[in-house]
Scaffold this motif. Structure first.
Motif, PDB file in Angstrom:
ATOM      1  N   GLU A  44       0.833  -1.197   0.000  1.00 25.65           N
ATOM      2  CA  GLU A  44       0.000   0.000   0.000  1.00 25.65           C
ATOM      3  C   GLU A  44       0.876   1.258   0.000  1.00 25.65           C
ATOM      4  N   ARG A  45       0.274   2.346  -0.428  1.00 24.37           N
ATOM      5  CA  ARG A  45       0.965   3.625  -0.395  1.00 24.37           C
ATOM      6  C   ARG A  45       1.157   4.042   1.063  1.00 24.37           C
ATOM      7  N   GLU A  46       2.357   4.478   1.398  1.00 19.83           N
ATOM      8  CA  GLU A  46       2.649   4.848   2.774  1.00 19.83           C
ATOM      9  C   GLU A  46       3.227   6.249   2.864  1.00 19.83           C
ATOM     10  N   PHE A  47       2.924   6.888   3.984  1.00 22.16           N
ATOM     11  CA  PHE A  47       3.392   8.246   4.254  1.00 22.16           C
ATOM     12  C   PHE A  47       4.887   8.257   4.506  1.00 22.16           C
ATOM     13  N   VAL A  48       5.557   9.295   3.999  1.00 23.86           N
ATOM     14  CA  VAL A  48       6.993   9.471   4.217  1.00 23.86           C
ATOM     15  C   VAL A  48       7.264  10.732   5.036  1.00 23.86           C
ATOM     16  N   ALA A  49       6.765  11.876   4.556  1.00 25.25           N
ATOM     17  CA  ALA A  49       7.056  13.144   5.224  1.00 25.25           C
ATOM     18  C   ALA A  49       6.052  14.205   4.795  1.00 25.25           C
ATOM     19  N   ALA A  50       5.891  15.234   5.630  1.00 25.06           N
ATOM     20  CA  ALA A  50       5.010  16.350   5.297  1.00 25.06           C
ATOM     21  C   ALA A  50       5.625  17.652   5.791  1.00 25.06           C
ATOM     22  N   ILE A  51       5.216  18.755   5.160  1.00 24.31           N
ATOM     23  CA  ILE A  51       5.721  20.072   5.536  1.00 24.31           C
ATOM     24  C   ILE A  51       4.576  21.076   5.478  1.00 24.31           C
ATOM     25  N   SER A  52       4.543  21.984   6.442  1.00 23.77           N
ATOM     26  CA  SER A  52       3.477  22.974   6.495  1.00 23.77           C
ATOM     27  C   SER A  52       3.640  24.013   5.390  1.00 23.77           C
ATOM     28  N   TRP A  53       2.612  24.833   5.181  1.00 25.04           N
ATOM     29  CA  TRP A  53       2.647  25.790   4.081  1.00 25.04           C
ATOM     30  C   TRP A  53       3.803  26.770   4.215  1.00 25.04           C
TER      31      TRP A  53
END
Length: 128
Positions: A44-53
């Motif tokens: 399945e597709r998995e989360f790696v990283a995120a960044i705020s606006w």
């Protein structure tokens, strides 16, 4: 509307580095929370990283902490994923995604369904 185009994938040996880029078009990019996801064959597709606006907030999957770094340059409408100390387990197609609501609550960042726009993906292969 936001359009996303990833680049920078390729073949690298274990322990090596790559930098992925995600070029965005659309006026609303600068207000979007941005994320990177990956999908390995048969998984399945998995989360790696995120960044705020603003770039002030970042969040990572435990499996990549200390090795991968997400950043963004709003003047260039681009998000980056610097990947160091790569492992064969990092082999996957990597996708850039945008959340138009700009929300950055950690309990909602990892769900693909929270993201409105997706790129076509770029392939990363790490050889042992």
């Amino acid at each position: 509307q936001v359009q996303l185009v990833e680049s920078g994938g390729g073949l690298v040996q274990a322990g090596g580095s790559l930098r992925l880029s995600c070029a965005a078009s659309g006026r609303t990019f600068r207000r979007c929370t941005m994320g990177w996801f990956r999908q390995a064959p048969g998984k399945e597709r998995e989360f790696v990283a995120a960044i705020s606006w603003s770039g002030a907030g970042t969040y990572y999957a435990d499996s990549v902490k200390g090795r991968l770094t997400i950043s963004r340059d709003n003047a260039k409408n681009t998000v980056y994923l610097q990947m160091n100390s790569l492992k064969p387990a990092d082999t996957a197609d990597y996708y850039c995604a945008a959340r138009s609501d700009g929300a950055f609550t950690t309990n909602s960042l990892t769900a693909p369904m929270k993201y409105d726009y997706w790129g076509q993906g770029t392939q990363v292969t790490v050889s042992s």
